[in-house]
Motif scaffolding. Structure first.
Motif, PDB file in Angstrom:
ATOM      1  N   GLY A 142      26.613   5.649 -12.494  1.00  0.00           N
ATOM      2  CA  GLY A 142      26.115   6.601 -13.481  1.00  0.00           C
ATOM      3  C   GLY A 142      25.131   7.618 -12.949  1.00  0.00           C
ATOM      4  N   THR A 143      24.409   7.280 -11.859  1.00  0.00           N
ATOM      5  CA  THR A 143      23.353   8.177 -11.385  1.00  0.00           C
ATOM      6  C   THR A 143      23.430   8.491  -9.901  1.00  0.00           C
ATOM      7  N   ASP A 144      24.227   7.743  -9.135  1.00  0.00           N
ATOM      8  CA  ASP A 144      24.346   7.993  -7.697  1.00  0.00           C
ATOM      9  C   ASP A 144      25.318   9.150  -7.479  1.00  0.00           C
ATOM     10  N   GLN A 145      24.845  10.223  -6.857  1.00  0.00           N
ATOM     11  CA  GLN A 145      25.651  11.424  -6.715  1.00  0.00           C
ATOM     12  C   GLN A 145      26.937  11.197  -5.933  1.00  0.00           C
ATOM     13  N   SER A 146      26.950  10.213  -5.030  1.00  0.00           N
ATOM     14  CA  SER A 146      28.168   9.950  -4.260  1.00  0.00           C
ATOM     15  C   SER A 146      29.304   9.501  -5.169  1.00  0.00           C
ATOM     16  N   GLN A 147      28.971   8.884  -6.313  1.00  0.00           N
ATOM     17  CA  GLN A 147      29.984   8.511  -7.294  1.00  0.00           C
ATOM     18  C   GLN A 147      30.115   9.559  -8.402  1.00  0.00           C
ATOM     19  N   VAL A 148      28.998  10.078  -8.875  1.00  0.00           N
ATOM     20  CA  VAL A 148      29.040  11.095  -9.942  1.00  0.00           C
ATOM     21  C   VAL A 148      29.890  12.282  -9.509  1.00  0.00           C
ATOM     22  N   GLN A 149      29.751  12.672  -8.255  1.00  0.00           N
ATOM     23  CA  GLN A 149      30.498  13.809  -7.734  1.00  0.00           C
ATOM     24  C   GLN A 149      31.996  13.540  -7.711  1.00  0.00           C
ATOM     25  N   ARG A 150      32.366  12.253  -7.587  1.00  0.00           N
ATOM     26  CA  ARG A 150      33.791  11.910  -7.588  1.00  0.00           C
ATOM     27  C   ARG A 150      34.407  12.186  -8.955  1.00  0.00           C
ATOM     28  N   LEU A 186      11.975  14.077  -7.884  1.00  0.00           N
ATOM     29  CA  LEU A 186      11.671  12.697  -7.498  1.00  0.00           C
ATOM     30  C   LEU A 186      12.932  11.849  -7.486  1.00  0.00           C
ATOM     31  N   ALA A 187      13.740  11.956  -8.522  1.00  0.00           N
ATOM     32  CA  ALA A 187      14.983  11.181  -8.578  1.00  0.00           C
ATOM     33  C   ALA A 187      15.907  11.566  -7.420  1.00  0.00           C
ATOM     34  N   ALA A 188      15.969  12.855  -7.111  1.00  0.00           N
ATOM     35  CA  ALA A 188      16.803  13.321  -5.995  1.00  0.00           C
ATOM     36  C   ALA A 188      16.308  12.759  -4.670  1.00  0.00           C
ATOM     37  N   ILE A 189      14.993  12.718  -4.482  1.00  0.00           N
ATOM     38  CA  ILE A 189      14.422  12.192  -3.237  1.00  0.00           C
ATOM     39  C   ILE A 189      14.698  10.691  -3.099  1.00  0.00           C
ATOM     40  N   LEU A 190      14.566   9.949  -4.205  1.00  0.00           N
ATOM     41  CA  LEU A 190      14.879   8.519  -4.164  1.00  0.00           C
ATOM     42  C   LEU A 190      16.345   8.301  -3.779  1.00  0.00           C
ATOM     43  N   PHE A 191      17.223   9.154  -4.320  1.00  0.00           N
ATOM     44  CA  PHE A 191      18.632   9.071  -3.943  1.00  0.00           C
ATOM     45  C   PHE A 191      18.825   9.356  -2.461  1.00  0.00           C
ATOM     46  N   LEU A 192      18.197  10.417  -1.963  1.00  0.00           N
ATOM     47  CA  LEU A 192      18.372  10.800  -0.565  1.00  0.00           C
ATOM     48  C   LEU A 192      17.926   9.689   0.382  1.00  0.00           C
ATOM     49  N   THR A 213      25.074  17.960  -1.002  1.00  0.00           N
ATOM     50  CA  THR A 213      25.013  18.619  -2.313  1.00  0.00           C
ATOM     51  C   THR A 213      23.617  18.528  -2.912  1.00  0.00           C
ATOM     52  N   ILE A 214      23.058  17.323  -2.931  1.00  0.00           N
ATOM     53  CA  ILE A 214      21.733  17.126  -3.526  1.00  0.00           C
ATOM     54  C   ILE A 214      20.681  17.931  -2.776  1.00  0.00           C
ATOM     55  N   THR A 215      20.717  17.911  -1.459  1.00  0.00           N
ATOM     56  CA  THR A 215      19.715  18.630  -0.670  1.00  0.00           C
ATOM     57  C   THR A 215      19.814  20.136  -0.894  1.00  0.00           C
ATOM     58  N   SER A 216      21.039  20.650  -0.952  1.00  0.00           N
ATOM     59  CA  SER A 216      21.203  22.105  -1.090  1.00  0.00           C
ATOM     60  C   SER A 216      20.913  22.594  -2.500  1.00  0.00           C
ATOM     61  N   LEU A 217      21.335  21.831  -3.526  1.00  0.00           N
ATOM     62  CA  LEU A 217      21.191  22.305  -4.903  1.00  0.00           C
ATOM     63  C   LEU A 217      19.908  21.821  -5.579  1.00  0.00           C
ATOM     64  N   ASP A 218      19.592  20.524  -5.430  1.00  0.00           N
ATOM     65  CA  ASP A 218      18.428  19.972  -6.131  1.00  0.00           C
ATOM     66  C   ASP A 218      17.117  20.227  -5.399  1.00  0.00           C
ATOM     67  N   TYR A 244      26.278  20.272 -11.737  1.00  0.00           N
ATOM     68  CA  TYR A 244      26.858  19.956 -10.441  1.00  0.00           C
ATOM     69  C   TYR A 244      26.369  18.600  -9.942  1.00  0.00           C
ATOM     70  N   THR A 245      25.127  18.262 -10.293  1.00  0.00           N
ATOM     71  CA  THR A 245      24.554  16.985  -9.870  1.00  0.00           C
ATOM     72  C   THR A 245      23.979  16.259 -11.076  1.00  0.00           C
ATOM     73  N   ALA A 246      23.860  14.935 -10.942  1.00  0.00           N
ATOM     74  CA  ALA A 246      23.307  14.131 -12.028  1.00  0.00           C
ATOM     75  C   ALA A 246      21.867  14.507 -12.322  1.00  0.00           C
ATOM     76  N   TYR A 247      21.155  14.995 -11.296  1.00  0.00           N
ATOM     77  CA  TYR A 247      19.724  15.209 -11.446  1.00  0.00           C
ATOM     78  C   TYR A 247      19.386  16.536 -12.117  1.00  0.00           C
ATOM     79  N   GLU A 248      20.368  17.430 -12.218  1.00  0.00           N
ATOM     80  CA  GLU A 248      20.168  18.634 -13.029  1.00  0.00           C
ATOM     81  C   GLU A 248      19.856  18.263 -14.470  1.00  0.00           C
ATOM     82  N   PHE A 249      20.515  17.244 -14.958  1.00  0.00           N
ATOM     83  CA  PHE A 249      20.292  16.783 -16.329  1.00  0.00           C
ATOM     84  C   PHE A 249      18.842  16.380 -16.552  1.00  0.00           C
ATOM     85  N   LEU A 250      18.227  15.756 -15.526  1.00  0.00           N
ATOM     86  CA  LEU A 250      16.846  15.297 -15.683  1.00  0.00           C
ATOM     87  C   LEU A 250      15.877  16.469 -15.844  1.00  0.00           C
ATOM     88  N   GLU A 251      16.158  17.596 -15.179  1.00  0.00           N
ATOM     89  CA  GLU A 251      15.298  18.764 -15.376  1.00  0.00           C
ATOM     90  C   GLU A 251      15.465  19.318 -16.785  1.00  0.00           C
TER      91      GLU A 251
END
Length: 582
Positions: free
Chosen positions: A249-257, A118-124, A433-438, A101-108
């Motif tokens: 490639g990594t910003d959820q506002s675009q990845v989600q699109r 950490l990546a999610a927080i930097l994005f937020l 999305t990032i706050t609720s899922l990641d 659902y999010t780019a940062y799931e892949f990192l886990e």
């Protein structure tokens, strides 16, 4: 603003909000709310991706950027097509394969949960700041139009865009952005042709370009290796490339699109569409700004385009000094028009020496004009150091309000507000999305059996919360140097680091989570240090390095530091072999 303008403006915005809420009500599960049920075709993906990047800042700041500094800003986008191809080949297939659902799931999956967090927080952090700025941008416009205070306007605009984003999630963002892009491009083409129509009858489009070229506004390509120059060919295909790789490639506002696409192919085609048409679109918007510059060679312009700044200095003890500068500015405007007429006449008779002399005269007058404007900024700062002296973001809106006919003012304001809504909606959607899922689900609720409806509700509440945060940020934002540059600077501070983490995940298989986590923290601190030491302390493009290079530096730093830490860790924990035991 006349009744017709208000009718067009309010009607356009009401249609977009109402259509978004009506088409997307009733999301029952996370997939529908976060990824729009994976129903988007490639045209929807492409337009949504383009609209997300093309905020109000694009249509407010870019013409002003071209007015003052010319077309060179387009070099910033030279790395974008290359980035689109890389993302289509590497990023999209992996995201779809893992069904994230999010780019940062892949990192886990690749590293560990702390790296994902950490990546999610930097994005937020960086996207939350950007969301506030994209609300602030149109507030400037309506403040100039209505005379309302920015605080009130930030609340109104932020509330409007939050309503349909919370209501419909990703699908609401996608379906409204198609209408918004149509309105945006229609408005810009209308402005383009009206500017041409307002030029003197003997000034054709071709001659207008020559006039702009005589003042250096068409200097598009800069192949110099001067790192202190913000926009060059090389900074565009290096720093710009890394910025766009990170953003798309990594910003959820675009990845989600593009994760909302029906398939890998639809998402890839959508990004290729963006890669093909984005540079021409930006070129056209810059060209509109250049034509505004040509228009003001023949028509009076304010000494400073920010009306609040002018009012502040005229109500201060520096009013007489400022009026003298205004008088000189008016005299220069007359000289400017005469110089342009001579240049035009020289072009008509094709007399080389006369053309060169006229061009040199134009350059000298424009240099005086620039010094005059800088002196005005100094007086404004002395009169009120809290008033923004930079007026790049007011250039285009000044032309719209003072020269376009009834009805078209409302259309152009609808263009800028539509762009603000489309970009801000994508950002709020991604932040929720990032706050609720990641963050929330992963750390507080990961083992629970909560229903899909519950997590949709959680995502909506977090989206609402980020809407409130963005409004708060908008209320404390200022123009900085230029809004479009401010957004890109904020992104450049964080993007390189996050991109490096993803590249390590894709290509450097022996690096583990602990090394990446430490490297990311160290890199972010170093990037802050580099920014404050070599960029922040300088003004007017005189910084020691272009902010675009922060993307490249951050990416290289995090990868190099992570590899070093991993090799060091491997060396410390390397098991002894038999010969060593003997």
């Amino acid at each position: 603003m006349e009744v017709l303008d208000w009718s067009i403006l309010i009607g356009t915005l009401a249609f977009i909000v109402g259509y978004g809420v009506w088409k997307t009500k009733g999301s029952k599960n996370v997939n529908e709310y976060v990824l729009g049920g994976n129903e988007a075709n490639w045209t929807t993906v492409g337009l949504s991706v383009m609209a997300t990047q093309a905020s109000a800042i694009t249509f407010l700041s870019t013409p002003g950027q071209a007015f003052h500094d010319g077309m060179g800003f387009v070099q910033f986008y030279f790395g974008l097509p290359i980035a689109m191809v890389i993302i289509c080949i590497v990023f999209i297939p992996i995201y779809y394969k893992l069904k994230v659902y999010t780019a940062y799931e892949f990192l886990e999956n690749r590293f560990d949960v702390k790296t994902r967090t950490l990546a999610a927080i930097l994005f937020l952090i960086q996207r939350g700041l950007a969301a506030g700025i994209t609300i602030y941008a149109p507030s400037i416009i309506l403040s100039a139009v209505l005379g309302w205070d920015l605080f009130t306007l930030n609340i109104i605009i932020g509330t409007i865009v939050t309503i349909y984003t919370v209501s419909g999630g990703t699908k609401a963002v996608n379906v409204t952005q198609k209408q918004q892009m149509f309105i945006i491009m229609l408005g810009m083409f209308v402005a383009f042709f009206f500017i041409l129509g307002y030029l003197p009858s003997d000034i054709t489009f071709s001659k207008a370009l020559k006039i702009a070229g005589a003042s250096g506004k068409l200097d598009i390509l800069d192949f110099s290796f001067d790192t202190s120059t913000r926009y060059t060919f090389w900074s565009g295909i290096t720093g710009g490339l890394f910025l766009f790789l990170a953003y798309f490639g990594t910003d959820q506002s675009q990845v989600q699109r593009y994760l909302s696409g029906k398939s890998v192919r639809e998402s890839q085609l959508g990004l290729i569409f963006n890669g093909i048409f984005k540079i021409p679109m930006q070129f056209f918007i810059l060209l509109v700004g250049v034509l505004v510059f040509v228009f003001y060679q023949y028509n009076p312009s304010p000494l400073n385009f920010n009306p609040a700044a002018t009012s502040a200095v005229l109500e201060s003890s520096y009013a007489d000094d400022y009026k003298l500068l205004q008088q000189e500015h008016e005299e220069l405007a007359m000289e400017k028009k005469m110089a342009q007429d001579k240049f035009s006449a020289a072009l008509d008779i094709k007399e080389y020496d006369a053309t060169v002399d006229a061009k040199q005269n134009i350059i000298a007058i424009n240099a005086k004009d620039k010094r005059n404007r800088e002196a005005a900024k100094t007086l404004i700062s002395k009169a009120d150091n809290e008033t923004e002296t930079n007026d790049k973001d007011y250039v285009f809106i000044h032309f719209i309000l003072n020269y376009l006919p009834k009805g078209l003012i409302g259309l152009l304001l609808a263009v800028i507000l539509s762009a603000a809504m489309s970009s801000t909606a994508s950002e709020l959607n991604a932040l929720g999305t990032i706050t609720s899922l990641d963050i929330f689900k992963r750390h507080t609720d990961k083992n629970s059996e909560k229903s899909q409806e519950y997590y949709v509700s959680v995502a909506k509440w977090f989206t609402l919360a980020w809407g409130i945060v963005a409004i708060g940020i908008a209320c404390v934002t200022n123009l900085f140097d230029n809004l479009i540059q401010l957004v890109n600077i904020i992104g450049s501070i964080f993007y390189g680091n996050v991109l490096g983490i993803f590249l390590l995940a894709f290509f450097v298989k022996f690096v583990k989570g602990n090394a990446v986590f430490i490297a990311a923290i160290v890199t972010q601190l170093l990037i802050f240090l580099i920014y404050y030491s070599f960029i922040y302390v300088f003004e007017d493009g005189e910084e020691k390095i272009s902010y675009l290079l922060l993307n490249l530096i951050g990416c290289v730093l995090v990868m190099a530091i992570a590899v070093f830490f991993q090799l060091f860790d491997n060396m410390l924990n390397k098991p002894l072999n038999n010969s060593e035991v003997d």
